[in-house]
Motif scaffolding. Structure first.
Motif, PDB file in Angstrom:
ATOM      1  N   ALA A 133      16.085   0.963 -44.302  1.00 39.98           N
ATOM      2  CA  ALA A 133      16.154  -0.288 -43.525  1.00 39.98           C
ATOM      3  C   ALA A 133      15.821  -1.490 -44.406  1.00 39.98           C
ATOM      4  N   GLY A 134      14.848  -1.338 -45.283  1.00 34.73           N
ATOM      5  CA  GLY A 134      14.481  -2.429 -46.178  1.00 34.73           C
ATOM      6  C   GLY A 134      15.611  -2.808 -47.123  1.00 34.73           C
ATOM      7  N   ILE A 135      16.273  -1.821 -47.679  1.00 34.68           N
ATOM      8  CA  ILE A 135      17.409  -2.088 -48.566  1.00 34.68           C
ATOM      9  C   ILE A 135      18.519  -2.793 -47.795  1.00 34.68           C
ATOM     10  N   ALA A 136      18.763  -2.362 -46.574  1.00 37.88           N
ATOM     11  CA  ALA A 136      19.792  -3.008 -45.745  1.00 37.88           C
ATOM     12  C   ALA A 136      19.434  -4.463 -45.460  1.00 37.88           C
ATOM     13  N   VAL A 137      18.182  -4.731 -45.123  1.00 34.92           N
ATOM     14  CA  VAL A 137      17.748  -6.104 -44.854  1.00 34.92           C
ATOM     15  C   VAL A 137      17.824  -6.950 -46.130  1.00 34.92           C
ATOM     16  N   GLY A 138      17.429  -6.377 -47.259  1.00 30.13           N
ATOM     17  CA  GLY A 138      17.544  -7.097 -48.525  1.00 30.13           C
ATOM     18  C   GLY A 138      18.986  -7.488 -48.811  1.00 30.13           C
ATOM     19  N   ASN A 139      19.902  -6.571 -48.558  1.00 30.28           N
ATOM     20  CA  ASN A 139      21.322  -6.866 -48.761  1.00 30.28           C
ATOM     21  C   ASN A 139      21.814  -7.943 -47.790  1.00 30.28           C
ATOM     22  N   LEU A 140      21.288  -7.955 -46.584  1.00 32.66           N
ATOM     23  CA  LEU A 140      21.645  -9.002 -45.623  1.00 32.66           C
ATOM     24  C   LEU A 140      21.252 -10.375 -46.173  1.00 32.66           C
ATOM     25  N   TYR A 141      20.021 -10.505 -46.623  1.00 32.43           N
ATOM     26  CA  TYR A 141      19.584 -11.776 -47.211  1.00 32.43           C
ATOM     27  C   TYR A 141      20.462 -12.155 -48.407  1.00 32.43           C
ATOM     28  N   ASN A 142      20.770 -11.177 -49.253  1.00 32.81           N
ATOM     29  CA  ASN A 142      21.618 -11.453 -50.425  1.00 32.81           C
ATOM     30  C   ASN A 142      22.956 -12.029 -50.011  1.00 32.81           C
ATOM     31  N   ARG A 143      23.555 -11.447 -49.007  1.00 38.03           N
ATOM     32  CA  ARG A 143      24.872 -11.914 -48.578  1.00 38.03           C
ATOM     33  C   ARG A 143      24.813 -13.316 -47.979  1.00 38.03           C
ATOM     34  N   LEU A 144      23.762 -13.620 -47.243  1.00 39.79           N
ATOM     35  CA  LEU A 144      23.597 -14.978 -46.717  1.00 39.79           C
ATOM     36  C   LEU A 144      23.436 -15.984 -47.860  1.00 39.79           C
ATOM     37  N   ASN A 145      22.597 -15.653 -48.826  1.00 40.75           N
ATOM     38  CA  ASN A 145      22.328 -16.568 -49.934  1.00 40.75           C
ATOM     39  C   ASN A 145      23.520 -16.746 -50.866  1.00 40.75           C
TER      40      ASN A 145
END
Length: 156
Positions: free
Chosen positions: A132-144
């Motif tokens: 879940a943490g890796i998925a959330v990190g990737n979400l932030y990356n895509r937004l940024n």
């Protein structure tokens, strides 16, 4: 290059709170199951490096250092396979992170051997927290990355 717009996190109603709640849940779970925070920060850092998210590379480098990691380990995350500085469990987490971040790079994005190695080192809750943490990190990356957010790193 300038940012294209303000971060969606600051624009979309309640998104910042929802993402903060996710972070709180992840770190509470990590504490509960014994998943080291620095392992999460290393995974976040690696995903951010792969995705070219300078904001999160800066943030998670600093977070890893604050969590007790060393500057040498933080610097060698991109070459974790060649570095003797990472434990087997951290290597499994970083391999899982790379597989989850590079989903379109291979027909079987998260191969059984990568998953099994992570599961060998982490119990069910720790593994779920890591995923879940890796998925959330990737979400932030895509937004940024989509909005070209810039790290606020002071010069010098």
């Amino acid at each position: 290059m300038e940012s294209r717009m303000n971060s969606p996190v600051t624009i979309v109603p309640n998104l910042a709170h929802a993402l903060q709640d996710l972070g709180v849940s992840l770190f509470a779970s990590a504490d509960q199951c014994g998943l080291p925070k620095r392992t999460l920060f290393l995974a976040y850092l690696r995903a951010s490096q792969i995705n070219g998210d300078g904001v999160c590379v800066d943030l998670h480098s600093r977070n890893a250092l604050s969590a007790g990691d060393t500057a040498e380990r933080v610097r060698t995350v991109p070459a974790w396979r060649e570095s003797p500085d990472f434990t087997e469990a951290e290597r499994a987490a970083l391999a899982l992170c790379e597989a989850m971040t590079r989903l379109s790079d291979r027909p079987d994005p998260v191969p059984d051997d990568v998953y099994r190695e992570a599961a060998r080192h982490y119990g069910e809750q720790a593994l779920a927290t890591l995923i879940a943490g890796i998925a959330v990190g990737n979400l932030y990356n895509r937004l940024n990355v989509a909005t070209r957010q810039k790290a606020n790193v002071p010069a010098g």
